[in-house]
Design a protein around this motif. Structure first.
Motif, PDB file in Angstrom:
ATOM      1  N   CYS A   1       0.845  -1.140   0.098  1.00 43.82           N
ATOM      2  CA  CYS A   1       0.198  -0.112  -0.033  1.00 43.82           C
ATOM      3  C   CYS A   1       0.709   1.246  -0.085  1.00 43.82           C
ATOM      4  N   LEU A   2       1.999   1.339   0.526  1.00 46.51           N
ATOM      5  CA  LEU A   2       2.946   2.476   0.623  1.00 46.51           C
ATOM      6  C   LEU A   2       3.602   2.565  -0.574  1.00 46.51           C
ATOM      7  N   LEU A   3       4.069   1.572  -1.366  1.00 47.91           N
ATOM      8  CA  LEU A   3       4.570   1.799  -2.732  1.00 47.91           C
ATOM      9  C   LEU A   3       3.274   2.216  -3.593  1.00 47.91           C
ATOM     10  N   ALA A   4       2.195   1.718  -3.499  1.00 45.13           N
ATOM     11  CA  ALA A   4       1.178   2.127  -4.448  1.00 45.13           C
ATOM     12  C   ALA A   4       0.655   3.634  -4.129  1.00 45.13           C
ATOM     13  N   PHE A   5       0.793   3.888  -2.849  1.00 46.77           N
ATOM     14  CA  PHE A   5       0.361   5.387  -2.339  1.00 46.77           C
ATOM     15  C   PHE A   5       1.406   6.261  -3.101  1.00 46.77           C
ATOM     16  N   HIS A   6       2.716   5.918  -2.790  1.00 43.53           N
ATOM     17  CA  HIS A   6       3.664   6.602  -3.661  1.00 43.53           C
ATOM     18  C   HIS A   6       3.753   6.811  -4.978  1.00 43.53           C
ATOM     19  N   GLU A   7       2.949   5.985  -5.625  1.00 42.91           N
ATOM     20  CA  GLU A   7       2.860   6.150  -7.193  1.00 42.91           C
ATOM     21  C   GLU A   7       1.892   6.914  -7.561  1.00 42.91           C
ATOM     22  N   ALA A   8       0.573   6.718  -6.660  1.00 45.25           N
ATOM     23  CA  ALA A   8      -0.521   7.522  -7.189  1.00 45.25           C
ATOM     24  C   ALA A   8      -1.594   7.673  -5.963  1.00 45.25           C
TER      25      ALA A   8
ATOM     26  N   MET B   1      14.512  15.378  -3.251  1.00 38.61           N
ATOM     27  CA  MET B   1      14.438  14.063  -2.503  1.00 38.61           C
ATOM     28  C   MET B   1      13.426  14.088  -1.483  1.00 38.61           C
ATOM     29  N   VAL B   2      12.490  14.838  -1.630  1.00 34.38           N
ATOM     30  CA  VAL B   2      11.532  14.714  -0.341  1.00 34.38           C
ATOM     31  C   VAL B   2      10.659  13.536  -0.622  1.00 34.38           C
ATOM     32  N   ALA B   3      10.238  13.015  -1.903  1.00 34.45           N
ATOM     33  CA  ALA B   3       9.629  11.803  -2.147  1.00 34.45           C
ATOM     34  C   ALA B   3      10.224  10.795  -1.701  1.00 34.45           C
ATOM     35  N   SER B   4      11.660  10.562  -1.800  1.00 38.93           N
ATOM     36  CA  SER B   4      12.476   9.495  -1.492  1.00 38.93           C
ATOM     37  C   SER B   4      12.665   9.481  -0.098  1.00 38.93           C
ATOM     38  N   TYR B   5      12.839  10.601   0.686  1.00 39.12           N
ATOM     39  CA  TYR B   5      12.752  10.440   2.045  1.00 39.12           C
ATOM     40  C   TYR B   5      11.505   9.966   2.752  1.00 39.12           C
ATOM     41  N   SER B   6      10.323  10.330   2.301  1.00 40.73           N
ATOM     42  CA  SER B   6       9.162  10.057   2.759  1.00 40.73           C
ATOM     43  C   SER B   6       8.877   8.721   2.842  1.00 40.73           C
ATOM     44  N   LEU B   7       9.403   8.228   1.494  1.00 36.72           N
ATOM     45  CA  LEU B   7       9.195   6.720   1.360  1.00 36.72           C
ATOM     46  C   LEU B   7      10.183   5.974   2.419  1.00 36.72           C
ATOM     47  N   LEU B   8      11.418   6.404   2.564  1.00 36.24           N
ATOM     48  CA  LEU B   8      12.189   5.849   3.682  1.00 36.24           C
ATOM     49  C   LEU B   8      11.231   5.792   4.980  1.00 36.24           C
TER      50      LEU B   8
END
Lengths: 451, 148
Positions: free
Chosen positions: A398-405, B62-69
């Protein structure tokens, strides 16, 4: 930091992470490899490091997966299924540790044979790359039919190709209307976690629930450990007899070339061949186990590297499953047009950074599995609940999907997981078929409906 | 006879809660749901927190990458939390090495103990390996026994 150092670090990360994951038996490799590889790619790791990470992860996971297979008689993952018979024979004879040692040594040998073989063969096939790329839509469609025929569902899988492509294309169009980009990670993740999600959904359904209900917890039988070697890093060539090493090498080499076939199928086939050439339960089982684990390793590595190096489009069962993000992880990697490891790395890079991954994994996972197999298994069995594991994978997806869209991505993933999981579990349309249909959907719908 | 069956059924029905089999292992229904909810909240929550705090301290790209982390950190945290909250529902049995008699196992696998032993003895490589592992004796015993 130099690319070499970063690659080493990512290889280390992949090796440690997947050494631990490997201890959890019965985990589906696509559901696990896909999210983690995607994370590494999206976090901005250079392509070299992505390859090192992936190779380290594959080897580490396979090596530690031999532990539940040998000590408990439950397959570590689907590729370990063909090994169960021989492993349980040896377990019943009271020598599971011998089974484990043979498997680990065979796996290690297979991996190091597969890498150079795959790089050379991939380079050779590369001369046909233009043809493959220009006809990729057609190839995906034909491959979908072929893979469907060999999946569990057989004819149903073939019958599902057009409706499923229609379904995917509709979701694609609708989500495009909202977020104005074509999604793919969300589709992938949905297909990958489908079977897991299906079980969860079924447990919520008052009508379907009955089939999952058990009255008591699952029992695991763990064999006792008999440590019979000295030192920390047993030499694989001393663990295997000369004949076993030769059989393992030959079968690993052959299965490195047959990259379009299913790893499980190749493993069974090669195991049968080696088994038939050895007499006596003990010798037959140990020789087959070494060779089979070598073959699972080599098919995995070759099936990821050959299509990647030669074509840049996913044309093997592994490339369509666990290795899918190496081909397609927008916005970083795409396979149509090809912009992934295929054009970002040279064949030499493939060899070098692949080798880094394998060596790091060998240094970490191999002695770990040899020395701490039992202790580690007991720790995982007693402390890490299945609840926590399933929860984490659904959460990661879900995290990755949220990251995409954002929310669209999450809903799309859950929708795909529902439909994909259902047709996977009920009709036997495997994840590989679904991935193939996903790739071929555009071509099919354009040619069929003019859409 | 009948009463015996009934009583055991009653016992198992009363003694514990029911479990569900998810991905090949048994789980407690309420725990698995909670676990999925906790994990989703933590991972997407971590991502949201990252999206709101990183723009002020990190480069925009880098905001998106850091948030992902941060989201991943959240899901790892959820894994640890859920592992603490929900204990595994598994029964781990540590086997003795000779539960069944060796000969019975061989017979069950449709193997002739004598023949198996002969094959091992006549193959120097395998014999040496089994000697080193200290398991030759077991095979020898059953091989000689069935000879009598």
């Amino acid at each position: 930091m130099s690319v070499l150092m970063i690659s080493l670090l990512f290889a280390l990360l992949g090796a440690i992470l997947f050494t631990l994951i490997g201890l959890v038996s019965g985990t589906d490799e696509t559901a696990i490899m896909v999210p983690f590889t995607l994370l590494v790619i999206l976090l901005g790791a250079p392509p070299e490091a992505v390859l090192s990470f992936f190779m380290a992860a594959v080897l580490a996971k396979h090596l530690t997966h031999a532990i539940p297979t040998a000590l408990m008689g439950i397959p570590g993952d689907t590729t370990a299924v063909p090994l169960i018979d021989h492993a349980s024979s040896l377990r019943r004879l009271g020598v599971p540790h011998v089974a484990l040692r043979k498997m680990l040594s065979g796996g290690l040998l297979g991996a190091f044979i597969a890498l150079p073989t795959a790089v050379l063969f991939g380079q050779f096939l590369g001369q046909f790359a233009d043809f493959f790329k220009s006809a990729s839509g057609l190839i995906f469609t034909l491959a979908a039919v072929l893979i469907a025929y060999f999946s569990k569902g057989k004819w149903v899988s073939i019958a599902m190709i057009i409706p499923f492509a229609f379904f995917i294309k509709s979701l694609d169009q609708f989500s495009f209307q909202i977020v104005e980009k074509h999604l793919s990670i969300s589709f992938f993740l949905g297909i990958a976690i489908g079977p897991m999600f299906y079980d969860l959904l079924l447990s919520l359904s008052s009508s379907g629930r009955a089939s999952l209900v058990r009255t008591k917890p699952k029992e695991y039988h763990l064999a006792p450990e008999i440590r019979a070697w000295k030192g920390f890093f047993p030499n694989p060539f001393r663990v295997l007899t000369g004949r076993q090493a030769a059989h393992t090498s030959v079968t690993s080499f052959i299965s490195s070339l047959t990259f379009a076939f299913s790893p499980v199928g190749m493993t069974s086939l090669m195991g049968e061949i080696v088994g038939s050439r050895n007499k006596g339960v003990y010798k037959k089982s140990t020789s087959s186990l070494a060779a089979m684990n070598g073959v699972t390793e080599s098919t995995y590595i070759a099936e990821a590297i050959i299509p990647l190096l030669a074509f840049g489009i996913p044309l093997s069962p592994v490339a369509l499953g666990p290795a899918a993000p190496l081909f397609n992880a927008p916005p970083v990697f795409t396979s149509d047009p090809v912009n992934n490891l295929h054009n970002l790395l040279t064949p030499w890079d493939f060899f070098l950074y692949g080798l880094i991954g394998l060596v790091v994994a060998a240094i970490i996972a191999y002695p770990f599995a040899m020395n701490y197999a039992r202790t580690a298994t007991v720790f995982v069995m007693k402390n890490i609940s299945q609840e926590a594991i399933v929860g984490m994978f659904v959460g990661l997806a879900c995290l990755l999907a949220f990251h995409e869209a954002q929310l669209v991505g999450v809903i799309l993933t859950l929708t795909m997981a529902t439909v994909g999981g259902l047709i996977n579990r009920v009709l036997g349309v495997g994840a590989g078929v679904q991935f193939m249909i996903f790739y071929g959907a555009g071509y099919m719908m354009t040619n069929l409906l003019g859409a | 006879m009948e009463t015996k069956v009934a009583s055991t059924e009653k016992q198992t029905g009363k003694s514990n809660e029911t479990y569900l089999e998810v991905l090949g292992d048994t789980v407690v229904p309420s725990s698995i749901l909670l676990s999925v909810v906790i994990s989703m909240t933590f991972s997407i929550g971590g991502y949201f927190v990252g999206k709101s705090i990183f723009p002020s301290i990190a480069e925009p790209k880098m905001v998106a990458s850091y948030s992902l982390l941060l989201g991943i950190a959240g899901s790892v945290l959820a894994l640890i939390l859920c592992a603490k909250l929900f204990k595994p529902s598994r029964i781990l049995k540590e086997e003795e090495s000779s539960v069944e008699s060796f000969q019975e196992i061989l017979r069950d696998m449709q193997v002739d103990a004598k023949e198996e032993y002969q094959l091992i003895v006549n193959d120097p490589v395998t014999r040496k390996e089994m000697e080193e592992l200290g398991i030759l004796d077991t095979f020898k015993k059953s091989g000689v026994q069935s000879d009598k």
